[in-house]
Design a protein around this motif. Structure first.
Motif, PDB file in Angstrom:
ATOM      1  N   GLY A 137       0.659  -0.559   0.132  1.00 29.53           N
ATOM      2  CA  GLY A 137      -0.458   0.477   0.219  1.00 29.53           C
ATOM      3  C   GLY A 137       0.392   1.459   0.262  1.00 29.53           C
ATOM      4  O   GLY A 137       0.596   2.252  -1.050  1.00 29.53           O
ATOM      5  N   ARG A 138       2.206   1.224   0.602  1.00 25.71           N
ATOM      6  CA  ARG A 138       2.862   2.568   0.738  1.00 25.71           C
ATOM      7  C   ARG A 138       3.465   2.578  -0.348  1.00 25.71           C
ATOM      8  O   ARG A 138       4.172   3.633  -0.894  1.00 25.71           O
ATOM      9  N   LEU A 139       4.172   1.745  -0.931  1.00 27.29           N
ATOM     10  CA  LEU A 139       4.665   1.309  -2.080  1.00 27.29           C
ATOM     11  C   LEU A 139       3.795   2.085  -3.801  1.00 27.29           C
ATOM     12  O   LEU A 139       4.364   2.295  -4.228  1.00 27.29           O
ATOM     13  N   ALA A 140       2.951   1.483  -3.314  1.00 29.14           N
ATOM     14  CA  ALA A 140       1.726   2.172  -4.345  1.00 29.14           C
ATOM     15  C   ALA A 140       1.995   3.280  -4.142  1.00 29.14           C
ATOM     16  O   ALA A 140       1.408   4.366  -5.454  1.00 29.14           O
TER      17      ALA A 140
ATOM     18  N   ARG B  72      12.166   4.097   1.541  1.00 34.74           N
ATOM     19  CA  ARG B  72      13.691   3.616   2.639  1.00 34.74           C
ATOM     20  C   ARG B  72      12.524   2.719   2.998  1.00 34.74           C
ATOM     21  O   ARG B  72      11.969   2.923   3.444  1.00 34.74           O
ATOM     22  N   PHE B  73      13.090   1.963   3.449  1.00 34.82           N
ATOM     23  CA  PHE B  73      13.065   1.132   4.875  1.00 34.82           C
ATOM     24  C   PHE B  73      12.394   1.561   6.181  1.00 34.82           C
ATOM     25  O   PHE B  73      11.405   1.472   6.717  1.00 34.82           O
ATOM     26  N   ARG B  74      12.654   2.325   6.555  1.00 28.35           N
ATOM     27  CA  ARG B  74      12.443   3.315   7.368  1.00 28.35           C
ATOM     28  C   ARG B  74      10.707   3.644   7.487  1.00 28.35           C
ATOM     29  O   ARG B  74      10.873   4.444   8.553  1.00 28.35           O
ATOM     30  N   ASP B  75      11.532   4.153   6.184  1.00 34.16           N
ATOM     31  CA  ASP B  75       9.573   5.103   5.734  1.00 34.16           C
ATOM     32  C   ASP B  75       8.746   4.186   6.227  1.00 34.16           C
ATOM     33  O   ASP B  75       7.307   4.186   6.873  1.00 34.16           O
ATOM     34  N   LEU B  76       8.765   2.900   5.576  1.00 33.67           N
ATOM     35  CA  LEU B  76       7.963   2.401   5.934  1.00 33.67           C
ATOM     36  C   LEU B  76       7.351   1.027   7.000  1.00 33.67           C
ATOM     37  O   LEU B  76       6.522   0.441   7.432  1.00 33.67           O
ATOM     38  N   VAL B  77       8.517   1.938   8.217  1.00 27.95           N
ATOM     39  CA  VAL B  77       7.986   1.184   9.285  1.00 27.95           C
ATOM     40  C   VAL B  77       8.121   2.166  10.789  1.00 27.95           C
ATOM     41  O   VAL B  77       7.666   2.604  11.776  1.00 27.95           O
ATOM     42  N   ALA B  78       7.906   3.414   9.757  1.00 30.18           N
ATOM     43  CA  ALA B  78       7.493   4.516  10.853  1.00 30.18           C
ATOM     44  C   ALA B  78       6.659   4.328  11.555  1.00 30.18           C
ATOM     45  O   ALA B  78       6.684   5.098  12.459  1.00 30.18           O
TER      46      ALA B  78
ATOM     47  N   PHE C  60      24.763  -1.550   7.701  1.00 29.91           N
ATOM     48  CA  PHE C  60      23.683  -1.012   8.464  1.00 29.91           C
ATOM     49  C   PHE C  60      23.637   0.547   7.642  1.00 29.91           C
ATOM     50  O   PHE C  60      22.924   1.220   8.479  1.00 29.91           O
ATOM     51  N   GLY C  61      24.050   0.934   6.706  1.00 30.45           N
ATOM     52  CA  GLY C  61      23.390   1.871   5.903  1.00 30.45           C
ATOM     53  C   GLY C  61      21.236   1.812   5.811  1.00 30.45           C
ATOM     54  O   GLY C  61      20.737   0.158   5.422  1.00 30.45           O
ATOM     55  N   ASP C  62      20.727   2.657   5.428  1.00 28.81           N
ATOM     56  CA  ASP C  62      19.387   2.593   4.685  1.00 28.81           C
ATOM     57  C   ASP C  62      19.328   1.735   3.803  1.00 28.81           C
ATOM     58  O   ASP C  62      20.170   1.761   2.587  1.00 28.81           O
ATOM     59  N   ILE C  63      18.328   0.873   3.522  1.00 25.62           N
ATOM     60  CA  ILE C  63      17.802   0.048   2.531  1.00 25.62           C
ATOM     61  C   ILE C  63      16.563   0.667   2.056  1.00 25.62           C
ATOM     62  O   ILE C  63      15.341   1.232   2.818  1.00 25.62           O
ATOM     63  N   GLU C  64      16.779   1.034   0.843  1.00 26.10           N
ATOM     64  CA  GLU C  64      16.240   1.156  -0.449  1.00 26.10           C
ATOM     65  C   GLU C  64      15.118   0.068  -1.151  1.00 26.10           C
ATOM     66  O   GLU C  64      16.058  -0.194  -1.454  1.00 26.10           O
ATOM     67  N   VAL C  65      13.800   0.880  -1.200  1.00 25.78           N
ATOM     68  CA  VAL C  65      13.300  -0.478  -1.644  1.00 25.78           C
ATOM     69  C   VAL C  65      12.391   0.146  -2.816  1.00 25.78           C
ATOM     70  O   VAL C  65      12.161   1.641  -2.679  1.00 25.78           O
ATOM     71  N   VAL C  66      12.559  -0.451  -3.782  1.00 21.40           N
ATOM     72  CA  VAL C  66      11.791   0.150  -5.288  1.00 21.40           C
ATOM     73  C   VAL C  66      10.799  -1.003  -5.237  1.00 21.40           C
ATOM     74  O   VAL C  66      11.028  -2.255  -4.989  1.00 21.40           O
ATOM     75  N   TRP C  67       9.695  -0.080  -5.755  1.00 19.95           N
ATOM     76  CA  TRP C  67       8.522  -1.301  -6.194  1.00 19.95           C
ATOM     77  C   TRP C  67       9.082  -1.433  -7.874  1.00 19.95           C
ATOM     78  O   TRP C  67       8.782  -0.523  -8.708  1.00 19.95           O
ATOM     79  N   GLU C  68       8.267  -3.074  -7.784  1.00 22.03           N
ATOM     80  CA  GLU C  68       8.532  -3.665  -9.134  1.00 22.03           C
ATOM     81  C   GLU C  68       7.641  -4.715  -9.981  1.00 22.03           C
ATOM     82  O   GLU C  68       7.189  -4.686 -11.197  1.00 22.03           O
ATOM     83  N   GLY C  69       6.504  -3.998  -9.033  1.00 26.45           N
ATOM     84  CA  GLY C  69       5.146  -5.080  -9.255  1.00 26.45           C
ATOM     85  C   GLY C  69       5.115  -6.284  -8.973  1.00 26.45           C
ATOM     86  O   GLY C  69       4.854  -7.330  -9.151  1.00 26.45           O
TER      87      GLY C  69
END
Length: 85
Positions: A29-32, A38-44, A76-85
């Motif tokens: 839902g968030r990636l839509a 970033r992962f941190r935004d997905l768990v905020a 230990f850096g930010d995990i970047e997440v990219v939606w690919e469907g």
């Protein structure tokens, strides 16, 4: 002699319910709304550590299924997440 440990009353403890299925729905839902994040935004919005763990498991499941790409520039850096469907 072995003695039976005393019974512990757990009725006052509220169980934390967090399923991978619900976490997958939350992440997708968030990636839509924002296909690169970033992962941190997905768990905020997570209130309990177990919720963060379950969201991470959901992210790994989405990665396994080829629905997201993951990048991490440094250990230990930010995990970047990219939606690919």
């Amino acid at each position: 002699l072995l003695r039976k440990p005393p019974d512990v009353d757990l009725s006052h403890v509220a169980p934390i319910r967090a399923t991978v299925e619900e976490a997958v729905q939350a992440v997708t839902g968030r990636l839509a709304e924002r296909p690169e994040t970033r992962f941190r935004d997905l768990v905020a919005d997570c209130r309990e550590p177990i919720q963060v763990v379950v969201r991470f498991l959901a992210l790994l499941e989405l990665y396994r299924d080829g629905r997201v790409a993951l990048r991490q520039a440094e250990m230990f850096g930010d995990i970047e997440v990219v939606w690919e469907g």
